[in-house]
Design a protein around this motif. Structure first.
Motif, PDB file in Angstrom:
ATOM      1  N   GLY A  27       0.669  -1.284  -0.055  1.00 62.30           N
ATOM      2  CA  GLY A  27       0.085   0.127  -0.002  1.00 62.30           C
ATOM      3  C   GLY A  27       0.913   1.307  -0.004  1.00 62.30           C
ATOM      4  O   GLY A  27       0.293   2.447  -0.640  1.00 62.30           O
ATOM      5  N   ARG A  28       2.085   1.209   0.550  1.00 62.27           N
ATOM      6  CA  ARG A  28       2.948   2.232   0.625  1.00 62.27           C
ATOM      7  C   ARG A  28       3.782   2.342  -0.649  1.00 62.27           C
ATOM      8  O   ARG A  28       4.171   3.347  -1.452  1.00 62.27           O
ATOM      9  N   GLY A  30       3.570   0.029  -3.630  1.00 58.52           N
ATOM     10  CA  GLY A  30       3.175  -0.765  -4.823  1.00 58.52           C
ATOM     11  C   GLY A  30       3.991  -2.110  -4.769  1.00 58.52           C
ATOM     12  O   GLY A  30       5.024  -2.294  -4.401  1.00 58.52           O
ATOM     13  N   ARG A 116      -6.296   1.315   0.505  1.00 56.90           N
ATOM     14  CA  ARG A 116      -4.953   1.849   0.005  1.00 56.90           C
ATOM     15  C   ARG A 116      -4.214   0.776  -0.888  1.00 56.90           C
ATOM     16  O   ARG A 116      -3.731   1.027  -2.001  1.00 56.90           O
ATOM     17  N   VAL A 120      -3.753   1.317  -4.974  1.00 56.85           N
ATOM     18  CA  VAL A 120      -2.303   1.568  -5.357  1.00 56.85           C
ATOM     19  C   VAL A 120      -2.007   0.254  -6.432  1.00 56.85           C
ATOM     20  O   VAL A 120      -1.448   0.259  -7.725  1.00 56.85           O
ATOM     21  N   ALA A 123      -3.830   0.571 -10.005  1.00 59.33           N
ATOM     22  CA  ALA A 123      -3.062   1.559 -10.773  1.00 59.33           C
ATOM     23  C   ALA A 123      -2.057   0.572 -11.542  1.00 59.33           C
ATOM     24  O   ALA A 123      -1.989   0.860 -12.943  1.00 59.33           O
ATOM     25  N   GLU A 124      -1.291   0.102 -10.850  1.00 59.94           N
ATOM     26  CA  GLU A 124      -0.232  -0.642 -11.474  1.00 59.94           C
ATOM     27  C   GLU A 124      -0.707  -1.794 -12.524  1.00 59.94           C
ATOM     28  O   GLU A 124       0.152  -2.077 -13.467  1.00 59.94           O
ATOM     29  N   ARG A 174     -10.860   6.952  -3.900  1.00 63.56           N
ATOM     30  CA  ARG A 174      -9.381   7.628  -4.062  1.00 63.56           C
ATOM     31  C   ARG A 174      -9.506   9.072  -3.677  1.00 63.56           C
ATOM     32  O   ARG A 174      -8.528   9.474  -3.174  1.00 63.56           O
ATOM     33  N   TYR A 177      -9.062   9.214   0.035  1.00 56.36           N
ATOM     34  CA  TYR A 177      -7.930   8.919   0.791  1.00 56.36           C
ATOM     35  C   TYR A 177      -6.952  10.302   0.647  1.00 56.36           C
ATOM     36  O   TYR A 177      -5.922  10.215   1.336  1.00 56.36           O
TER      37      TYR A 177
END
Length: 204
Positions: A27-28, A30, A116, A120, A123-124, A174, A177
């Motif tokens: 979450g921080r 990816g 989160r 994340v 998106a990746e 989103r 957050y």
């Protein structure tokens, strides 16, 4: 309790602890940013000790998304039958539908680290080569199908509205957050949902 049973239970607990730490880490950073070494260090394990549970970095990811999906099913599935209307409880079923979808959104507030992680990772995973790409594609289709069935009694365009609801959930969470204190996530979502899907008129 036999030693073998205790070992299995200890391994299950340890695996769950690793999954929770991995959710926080990814979450921080990816998926592409985190490393087996970093996760192992966070969990007080060697690289080999961590890989004993998951086999590989991709194995960690697949275990995470399977666990998150299982948790969501455990919470949501028992509530779905209450959203099915009948001749005497149409209004009650509508309110149950609203509260069910609001619950799905508010899971982000109850479990911000999991939310989160999903944002994340999603998106990746737009990259088709990403190991979670197919999972997210399937999950989106499953979610939209569930929304469609749930809102169908009150919508003449349930398929397209279900896509709007799915997009609303992701876009709104989103934004939340960025600043969780800026607005009430559940309340704002519920207002939008009621505007999209009308409450049935009382019987006369």
């Amino acid at each position: 309790m036999t030693n073998r049973t205790r070992i299995r239970e200890d391994a299950s607990v340890r695996r769950a602890q690793i999954i929770d730490e991995a959710i926080k880490l990814i979450g921080r950073l990816g998926f592409r940013g985190f490393t087996i070494q970093g996760l192992a260090s966070q969990c007080g394990l060697s690289n080999a000790g961590l890989l004993y549970y998951f086999g590989s970095k991709d194995g960690v990811l697949l275990a995470l998304i399977d666990e998150i999906e299982r948790r969501e099913i455990d919470v949501v599935a028992p509530l779905i039958p209450s959203t099915t209307p009948d001749a005497h409880h149409e209004a009650g079923a509508y309110e149950a539908m609203v509260q069910l979808l609001r619950l799905i959104v508010e899971r982000h507030r109850e479990n911000p680290e999991v939310g989160r992680f999903v944002i994340v990772l999603q998106a990746e995973a737009m990259d088709p080569a990403h190991p979670a790409h197919d999972w997210f594609m399937a999950r989106a289709e499953e979610a939209e199908t569930m929304f469609e069935r749930t809102i169908a009694p009150w919508s003449n365009d349930a398929r397209n509205v279900s896509r709007i609801i799915h997009s609303l959930i992701h876009g709104l969470t989103r934004r939340w957050y960025d600043d969780p204190a800026a607005f009430d996530l559940g309340e704002v979502f519920e207002r939008a949902l009621r505007a999209l899907v009308s409450r049935p008129e009382p019987a006369r």
